[in-house]
Enzyme design. Structure first.
Site, PDB file in Angstrom:
ATOM      1  N   LYS A   6       0.851  -1.257   0.090  1.00 16.78           N
ATOM      2  CA  LYS A   6       0.045  -0.088  -0.226  1.00 16.78           C
ATOM      3  C   LYS A   6       0.593   1.291  -0.209  1.00 16.78           C
ATOM      4  O   LYS A   6       0.558   1.923  -0.525  1.00 16.78           O
ATOM      5  CB  LYS A   6      -0.710   0.521   1.282  1.00 16.78           C
ATOM      6  CG  LYS A   6      -1.402  -1.030   0.963  1.00 16.78           C
ATOM      7  CD  LYS A   6      -3.062  -1.465   2.406  1.00 16.78           C
ATOM      8  CE  LYS A   6      -3.710  -2.216   1.978  1.00 16.78           C
ATOM      9  NZ  LYS A   6      -4.766  -2.619   3.339  1.00 16.78           N
TER      10      LYS A   6
ATOM     11  N   GLN B 235      -4.549  -1.965   9.169  1.00 17.59           N
ATOM     12  CA  GLN B 235      -4.387  -3.480   8.870  1.00 17.59           C
ATOM     13  C   GLN B 235      -4.661  -4.262  10.263  1.00 17.59           C
ATOM     14  O   GLN B 235      -4.840  -4.227  11.354  1.00 17.59           O
ATOM     15  CB  GLN B 235      -3.018  -3.371   9.170  1.00 17.59           C
ATOM     16  CG  GLN B 235      -2.880  -4.506   7.920  1.00 17.59           C
ATOM     17  CD  GLN B 235      -3.576  -4.445   6.230  1.00 17.59           C
ATOM     18  OE1 GLN B 235      -3.468  -3.578   5.860  1.00 17.59           O
ATOM     19  NE2 GLN B 235      -4.097  -5.809   6.289  1.00 17.59           N
TER      20      GLN B 235
ATOM     21  N   ASP C 138     -10.558   2.588   3.726  1.00 18.04           N
ATOM     22  CA  ASP C 138     -11.349   0.749   3.403  1.00 18.04           C
ATOM     23  C   ASP C 138     -12.431   0.449   3.569  1.00 18.04           C
ATOM     24  O   ASP C 138     -13.035  -0.584   3.193  1.00 18.04           O
ATOM     25  CB  ASP C 138     -10.708   0.295   4.413  1.00 18.04           C
ATOM     26  CG  ASP C 138      -9.371  -0.482   4.718  1.00 18.04           C
ATOM     27  OD1 ASP C 138      -8.989  -0.746   3.580  1.00 18.04           O
ATOM     28  OD2 ASP C 138      -8.310  -0.626   5.934  1.00 18.04           O
TER      29      ASP C 138
HETATM   30  N1  GUN Z   1      -7.140  -6.912   6.403  1.00 13.17           N
HETATM   31  C1  GUN Z   1      -7.035  -7.879   4.805  1.00 13.17           C
HETATM   32  N2  GUN Z   1      -7.826  -6.807   4.287  1.00 13.17           N
HETATM   33  C2  GUN Z   1      -7.893  -6.333   4.782  1.00 13.17           C
HETATM   34  C3  GUN Z   1      -8.122  -4.868   4.120  1.00 13.17           C
HETATM   35  O1  GUN Z   1      -8.852  -4.404   2.613  1.00 13.17           O
HETATM   36  N3  GUN Z   1      -7.976  -3.240   4.787  1.00 13.17           N
HETATM   37  C4  GUN Z   1      -7.632  -3.936   6.173  1.00 13.17           C
HETATM   38  N4  GUN Z   1      -7.135  -2.534   7.265  1.00 13.17           N
HETATM   39  N5  GUN Z   1      -7.363  -4.767   6.698  1.00 13.17           N
HETATM   40  C5  GUN Z   1      -6.965  -5.966   6.143  1.00 13.17           C
END
Ligand code: GUN
Length: 293
Positions: free
Chosen positions: A52, A96, A119
């Site tokens: 990211k 995350q 998100d």
């Molecule tokens: N864990 C697995 N996929 C994601 C996501 O798209 N965003 C976040 N914050 N955590 C995750």
């Protein structure tokens, strides 16, 4: 069979975002700034967050990575979220998941201001999605929709089966596919661990979206000839023939299903790359919502 090429599409989308960032720079407009909070040292989370941040740099976004030991307290994490909520410079941020067991994910998710929740996990954004009001949509289902759109895949009136009902993939995916939109307007069935006669249901799907989290779960006999197959899963499985000792597979037995389908996503190189694009698109949208009105 046509490959739904996430690598090619994501490059296309990243270029589009870069172009917009460049235009913003030229007009002295706010440059998008995404922050990510990473707790602990989970290998998969480390990889996702690193990707990211790397892609933020690629498109010209500002990015900030905030790390905590897995022993961090819930209140310390909440304090950081309140700070990011108030920050003028941070346009959107993510925490995350998964988080260590002593931290309540629901509390954390709900503490993020909905207009910075890129998100799309906050109940308000999920509620907006359910109502069909433009909002931040969870990155993976949004990425799948973008893929279907850019490949001009007909979804209207089709039987769409979604395997998995998670809050971040299966449920929003099913909502998006059933909306009066294009892509969308499909007749959607959600399957999960308690579904009976699974094969009977999946083999009637014109569009099969698999997010069940089980390596190579879907075999050719579960798929209708000519179906569109979207594989959201990604798993490491041991493979002695590889230097690394493992290979990546999805929730679908790719080789046998590919020869039966009209379109299929590879793993890796499919949905995963689209997910990052969605997050960046949401961050760009957050900036536009705030500054370009
Ligand atoms: N864990 C697995 N996929 C994601 C996501 O798209 N965003 C976040 N914050 N955590 C995750």
């Amino acid at each position: 069979m046509i490959l739904l090429d996430g690598k090619k599409l994501s490059e296309e989308i990243l270029n589009e975002i870069s172009q917009e960032v460049l235009e913003r720079k030229n007009k002295n407009k706010k440059i998008p700034h995404l922050a990510a909070i990473l707790v602990g040292n989970d290998g998969a989370s480390e990889t996702y967050v690193a990707s990211k941040v790397k892609n933020c740099e690629k498109v010209g976004f500002d990015s900030t990575l905030i790390r905590y030991e897995s022993s961090v307290s819930e209140s310390e994490l909440l304090q950081k979220i309140y700070e990011l909520n108030l920050s003028k410079d941070i346009d959107g941020f993510i925490v995350q998941l998964p988080l260590p067991k002593h931290i309540d994910e629901k509390k954390i998710t709900e503490a993020i201001l909905p207009n910075k929740d890129v998100d799309g996990f906050h109940p308000m954004n999920v509620g907006y999605l359910a109502l069909g009001i433009p909002a931040f949509v969870s990155a993976t289902p949004n990425g799948v929709m973008e893929m279907l759109k850019r490949y001009n895949i007909e979804t209207e009136g089709k039987n769409c089966v979604v395997l998995g009902r998670s809050n971040i993939v299966g449920s929003p995916m099913a909502m998006l596919m059933s909306k009066n939109t294009n892509p969308g307007n499909a007749t959607v069935t959600i399957c999960h661990s308690k579904t009976q006669n699974l094969k009977e249901i999946t083999s009637k799907a014109d569009i099969l979206i698999v997010a069940i989290g089980k390596p190579e779960f879907i075999s050719a006999d579960m798929v209708k000839a000519g179906a569109v197959v979207v594989d959201v899963g990604i798993h490491r499985i041991a493979d002695e023939t590889k230097k690394s000792g493992f290979r990546l597979v999805g929730d679908v037995k790719f080789d046998e299903v590919a020869s039966k389908s009209s379109y299929i996503t590879p793993v890796p190189g499919g949905v995963g790359l689209m997910t990052i694009c969605s997050l960046l698109q949401n961050t760009l949208k957050a900036v536009k919502n705030k500054y370009d009105v």
